[in-house]
Design a protein around this motif. Structure first.
Motif, PDB file in Angstrom:
ATOM      1  N   ASP A 192     -22.818   0.932  43.706  1.00  0.00           N
ATOM      2  CA  ASP A 192     -21.668   1.372  43.005  1.00  0.00           C
ATOM      3  C   ASP A 192     -21.060   2.695  43.839  1.00  0.00           C
ATOM      4  O   ASP A 192     -19.944   2.618  43.592  1.00  0.00           O
ATOM      5  CB  ASP A 192     -22.033   2.070  41.535  1.00  0.00           C
ATOM      6  CG  ASP A 192     -22.373   1.019  40.561  1.00  0.00           C
ATOM      7  OD1 ASP A 192     -21.485   0.021  40.438  1.00  0.00           O
ATOM      8  OD2 ASP A 192     -23.654   0.928  40.046  1.00  0.00           O
ATOM      9  N   GLY A 205     -19.439  12.446  37.771  1.00  0.00           N
ATOM     10  CA  GLY A 205     -18.065  11.819  38.151  1.00  0.00           C
ATOM     11  C   GLY A 205     -18.158  10.340  38.630  1.00  0.00           C
ATOM     12  O   GLY A 205     -17.567   9.527  38.208  1.00  0.00           O
ATOM     13  N   GLU A 206     -19.311  10.038  39.319  1.00  0.00           N
ATOM     14  CA  GLU A 206     -19.733   8.547  39.709  1.00  0.00           C
ATOM     15  C   GLU A 206     -19.887   8.079  38.401  1.00  0.00           C
ATOM     16  O   GLU A 206     -19.583   6.725  38.270  1.00  0.00           O
ATOM     17  CB  GLU A 206     -20.880   8.546  40.625  1.00  0.00           C
ATOM     18  CG  GLU A 206     -20.613   9.210  42.202  1.00  0.00           C
ATOM     19  CD  GLU A 206     -19.604   8.360  42.705  1.00  0.00           C
ATOM     20  OE1 GLU A 206     -19.023   7.440  42.344  1.00  0.00           O
ATOM     21  OE2 GLU A 206     -19.320   8.858  43.911  1.00  0.00           O
ATOM     22  N   THR A 255     -19.143   8.324  35.230  1.00  0.00           N
ATOM     23  CA  THR A 255     -17.888   8.436  34.634  1.00  0.00           C
ATOM     24  C   THR A 255     -16.993   7.095  35.094  1.00  0.00           C
ATOM     25  O   THR A 255     -16.375   6.114  34.458  1.00  0.00           O
ATOM     26  CB  THR A 255     -17.106   9.579  34.431  1.00  0.00           C
ATOM     27  OG1 THR A 255     -17.824  10.727  33.885  1.00  0.00           O
ATOM     28  CG2 THR A 255     -15.787   9.199  33.639  1.00  0.00           C
ATOM     29  N   ARG A 256     -16.822   7.151  36.531  1.00  0.00           N
ATOM     30  CA  ARG A 256     -15.687   6.274  37.202  1.00  0.00           C
ATOM     31  C   ARG A 256     -16.282   4.917  37.040  1.00  0.00           C
ATOM     32  O   ARG A 256     -15.779   4.006  36.544  1.00  0.00           O
ATOM     33  CB  ARG A 256     -15.822   6.782  38.700  1.00  0.00           C
ATOM     34  CG  ARG A 256     -14.974   5.693  39.477  1.00  0.00           C
ATOM     35  CD  ARG A 256     -15.233   5.872  40.821  1.00  0.00           C
ATOM     36  NE  ARG A 256     -16.450   5.776  41.563  1.00  0.00           N
ATOM     37  CZ  ARG A 256     -16.904   4.791  41.684  1.00  0.00           C
ATOM     38  NH1 ARG A 256     -16.461   3.635  41.615  1.00  0.00           N
ATOM     39  NH2 ARG A 256     -18.388   4.737  42.246  1.00  0.00           N
ATOM     40  N   VAL A 257     -17.718   4.733  37.054  1.00  0.00           N
ATOM     41  CA  VAL A 257     -18.225   3.270  37.028  1.00  0.00           C
ATOM     42  C   VAL A 257     -18.255   2.848  35.695  1.00  0.00           C
ATOM     43  O   VAL A 257     -17.870   1.750  35.514  1.00  0.00           O
ATOM     44  CB  VAL A 257     -19.624   3.224  37.644  1.00  0.00           C
ATOM     45  CG1 VAL A 257     -20.359   1.874  37.445  1.00  0.00           C
ATOM     46  CG2 VAL A 257     -19.549   3.469  39.087  1.00  0.00           C
ATOM     47  N   ALA A 267     -16.440   3.465  33.414  1.00  0.00           N
ATOM     48  CA  ALA A 267     -14.850   3.188  33.030  1.00  0.00           C
ATOM     49  C   ALA A 267     -14.401   1.730  33.486  1.00  0.00           C
ATOM     50  O   ALA A 267     -13.776   1.255  33.020  1.00  0.00           O
ATOM     51  CB  ALA A 267     -14.082   4.253  33.331  1.00  0.00           C
ATOM     52  N   ALA A 268     -14.981   1.585  34.768  1.00  0.00           N
ATOM     53  CA  ALA A 268     -14.482   0.626  35.454  1.00  0.00           C
ATOM     54  C   ALA A 268     -15.255  -0.855  34.837  1.00  0.00           C
ATOM     55  O   ALA A 268     -14.583  -1.962  34.552  1.00  0.00           O
ATOM     56  CB  ALA A 268     -14.906   0.412  36.940  1.00  0.00           C
TER      57      ALA A 268
END
Length: 217
Positions: A187, A203-204, A206-208, A210-211
């Motif tokens: 990821d 941050g990582e 949350t980003r992953v 969401a994706a």
């Protein structure tokens, strides 16, 4: 653990080389790289193929003891930023697990030298039936922590370890050290843990997440 938390891979490589040479064989750096992150029994079987005339568990015990002696003699070489990140995670109340293919007794030795209560759970190579690259070690760790595996972040330096983390459906972050981690669907890939903190992991995550949620629509 080895290669992410502590830089003990050279210790393992030296132990492998010495053991093989004691049976009249040879062991190259390229061959040693193939064992990085492997389950110890799997590695022992490869060493048998290289001429070590010992049982697989005997090889595991012998290598583990050689590395433990080296750690006692030379100390524990922590990877840049690893202890600092663990300290910040603990201060933030975030639960942590150490998932390693080293034997539990080796992991406990190293954890005892960190200097603070760094982990809630340890899963060693002798605690699982199927080692990395199977997802089982990470699934077992999440179960022991009492959390959904999808709510975890894994940090890995080896190809087998990263494969295990990806297969388990953690948010898998590769931190390459001795071997490259390209092409394994991590990821994220970080050059180092130095300077990384809880906000970076969050941050990582949350980003992953969401994706993945968007991809599931």
């Amino acid at each position: 653990m080895d290669g992410t938390l502590v830089d003990t891979e050279p210790y393992w490589m030296d132990a492998e080389t010495d053991l093989i040479e004691s049976f009249g064989g040879t062991w190259t750096h390229e061959q040693a790289l193939q064992l990085v992150g492997n389950g110890l029994i799997d590695s022992a079987i490869i060493l048998q193929g290289a001429g070590v005339k010992m049982g697989a568990q005997e090889i595991v015990d012998e290598l583990t003891e050689r590395v433990r002696v080296r750690l006692q003699q030379d100390g524990v070489p922590f990877r840049p930023g690893a202890r600092e990140l663990l300290r910040e995670l603990r201060d933030a109340g975030i639960r942590t697990a150490l998932v390693t293919m080293s034997l539990r007794r080796m992991a406990e030795d190293i954890v005892a030298l960190i200097g603070f209560d760094a982990f809630d759970v340890i899963v060693g190579g002798d605690d699982v039936e199927r080692p990395k690259p199977f997802p089982d070690p990470y699934l077992q760790a999440a179960d022991a922590l009492g959390v959904d595996i999808a709510d975890t972040v894994a940090l890995e330096d080896s190809r087998t370890g990263l494969q295990a983390a990806v297969s388990a459906r953690t948010v898998a972050i590769g931190v390459p050290h001795i071997v490259g981690l390209e092409g394994l669907d991590a990821d994220a890939l970080w050059d180092t843990l130095a300077g990384r903190g809880v906000d970076d992991l969050a941050g990582e995550f949350t980003r992953v997440r969401a994706a993945r949620a968007e991809a599931a629509l």
